[in-house]
Design an enzyme around this catalytic site. Structure first.
Site, short mmCIF file in Angstrom:
data_model
loop_
_atom_site.label_atom_id
_atom_site.label_comp_id
_atom_site.label_asym_id
_atom_site.label_seq_id
_atom_site.Cartn_x
_atom_site.Cartn_y
_atom_site.Cartn_z
CB SER A 50 -0.89 0.01 1.24
OG SER A 50 -0.08 0.19 2.40
CG ASP A 82 -3.95 -3.03 -1.21
OD1 ASP A 82 -4.93 -3.23 -1.95
OD2 ASP A 82 -4.01 -3.12 0.03
N GLY A 185 -10.40 -3.92 7.91
CA GLY A 185 -10.18 -3.85 9.36
C GLY A 185 -10.80 -4.98 10.15
N GLY A 221 -11.02 -6.51 1.89
CA GLY A 221 -11.62 -6.67 3.23
C GLY A 221 -11.98 -8.10 3.52
CB SER A 223 -9.19 -10.05 7.48
OG SER A 223 -7.87 -9.93 7.00
CG ASP A 266 -2.95 -5.55 5.86
OD1 ASP A 266 -2.16 -6.12 6.64
OD2 ASP A 266 -2.82 -4.34 5.57
NE ARG A 291 18.84 -11.65 17.24
CZ ARG A 291 20.13 -11.89 17.43
NH1 ARG A 291 20.88 -12.36 16.44
NH2 ARG A 291 20.69 -11.68 18.60
P1 13P Z 1 -8.65 -6.75 5.53
O1 13P Z 1 -8.59 -5.52 6.36
O2 13P Z 1 -9.96 -7.46 5.68
O3 13P Z 1 -7.49 -7.66 5.77
O4 13P Z 1 -8.57 -6.28 3.99
C1 13P Z 1 -7.33 -6.03 3.39
C2 13P Z 1 -7.47 -5.37 2.07
O5 13P Z 1 -8.53 -5.29 1.48
C3 13P Z 1 -6.25 -4.82 1.47
O6 13P Z 1 -6.53 -4.16 0.27
O1 G3H Z 2 -6.75 -2.00 2.55
C1 G3H Z 2 -5.83 -1.51 3.17
C2 G3H Z 2 -4.70 -2.37 3.59
O2 G3H Z 2 -5.05 -3.11 4.74
C3 G3H Z 2 -3.46 -1.56 3.77
O3 G3H Z 2 -3.55 -0.78 4.89
O4 G3H Z 2 -2.99 1.53 4.18
O5 G3H Z 2 -2.69 0.76 6.57
O6 G3H Z 2 -1.15 -0.05 4.77
P1 G3H Z 2 -2.54 0.45 5.11
ZN ZN Z 3 -8.41 -3.18 0.32
#
Ligand code: 13P
Ligand code: G3H
Ligand code: ZN
Length: 321
Positions: A50, A82, A185, A221, A223, A266, A291
């Protein structure tokens, strides 16, 4: 093995009826964990970066980390931007050798979204790179305010099947991220809310009937926010809300069978890493060698990714199709 194209990965995934995991990376432990997991499961892989990840690590660190991973592994790996939010960022990544970029102008009106995407597509295609666009907004299930219009609401935040067809035709994007109640999220749904999988099927069907073939759709999204990870984090001093909720894994399976080819993850990586670090700290409060807590955290991410590619996305064993 050099970087692979998502175009090739998509074609094979559509044929083999599996989905590709697109995992976000921003440090060495994540890159190692994800690549090792996919290597062991013989799974094709998309690593995604990202704007925030580029700011955190600096682009060149991520580029070198991925080069190292690619040189040490023999699975196909594609690198994807991303949520690119400007033409300039996409151009920068394309020039750096990304094999895929997302231009996210989904907050713009339809015509402007098309225009921005088309500009990125024109540049990307001249440079052997593919483009993901997004139509609809990832605001979550609670905000679909569109008027019911003979089936699927129009004018809300969700992607409408006919508009998806028009959008792909006009912009020329190579894959499309859809809004069907998904959001980013750890707090995705309230109560009984879930993804609108019927709408997903209708989008896929409309694209097929419009002559766009078995068109690759993307689920952001995605997750699942596993309860055991949330509980473990809280057991070891975390304070995540009790209302965390993700996309149930069976829904991802239905989405995969209904035409989702790229699944973005993510948050679950973040949860696995946090659980590993919190547990290591709690079990040995005297430890201060990074570590000693990053290694178990890396192992937790690896276990999670192995589970995703094997049991949810079903891309394990397909690296050499
Ligand atoms: P999550 O927050 O559900 O992991 O989604 C990640 C995402 O869409 C990254 O582009
Ligand atoms: O969709 C967003 C991803 O989870 C990336 O998040 O912008 O905090 O790196 P970020
Ligand atoms: Zn996304």
């Amino acid at each position: 093995m050099p970087l692979t194209h998502t175009r090739d990965l998509f074609a094979k995934a559509l044929k083999g009826k599996y989905a590709l995991g697109a995992f976000n990376v921003n440090n060495m432990e994540l890159v190692q964990a994800i690549v090792e997991a996919c290597e062991e499961e013989k799974a094709p892989l998309i690593l995604q970066i990202s704007r925030g990840a580029r700011q955190y690590a600096k682009p060149v660190y991520l580029k070198k980390l991925i080069e190292a991973a690619v040189s040490l592994s023999n699975i196909p790996i594609a690198v994807h931007l991303d949520h690119g939010d400007t033409f300039e960022l996409c151009q920068e990544c394309i020039d750096e050798g990304f094999t895929s970029v997302m231009i996210d102008a989904s907050h713009e009106p339809f015509a402007k979204n098309v225009e921005v995407c088309k500009r990125v597509v024109d540049y990307a295609h001249q440079h052997d790179c593919v483009v993901e666009g997004e139509l609809g907004q990832l605001v979550g299930a609670q905000f679909d305010e569109g008027e019911a219009g003979g089936g699927f609401s129009h004018g809300g935040h969700y992607t409408h099947p006919e508009e998806a067809v028009k959008f792909v035709q006009l912009s020329g994007v190579d894959s499309l991220a859809v809004a069907i109640g998904n959001s980013h999220g750890a707090y995705k749904f309230k109560g009984e809310q879930h993804l609108d999988l019927e709408r997903l099927k209708a989008i896929k069907k409309a694209l097929l009937e419009a002559g766009l073939g078995d068109y690759p759709l993307v689920l952001h999204g995605a997750s699942s926010v596993p309860k055991d990870l949330v509980e473990e984090i809280n057991q070891f001093g975390g304070k995540l809300g009790t209302d965390t909720a993700g996309v149930p894994e069976p829904d991802i399976e239905v989405a995969r069978r209904s035409g989702v080819t790229k699944v973005n993850i993510d948050t679950d990586l973040r949860l696995a890493m946090t659980a590993g670090i919190r547990k290591a700290f709690a079990e040995n409060a005297k430890e201060f060698d990074p570590r000693k807590y990053l290694a178990p955290a890396r192992t937790r991410v690896k276990e999670l990714v192995r589970h995703k590619v094997r049991d949810v996305l079903c891309c394990a064993g397909h690296a050499f199709d």
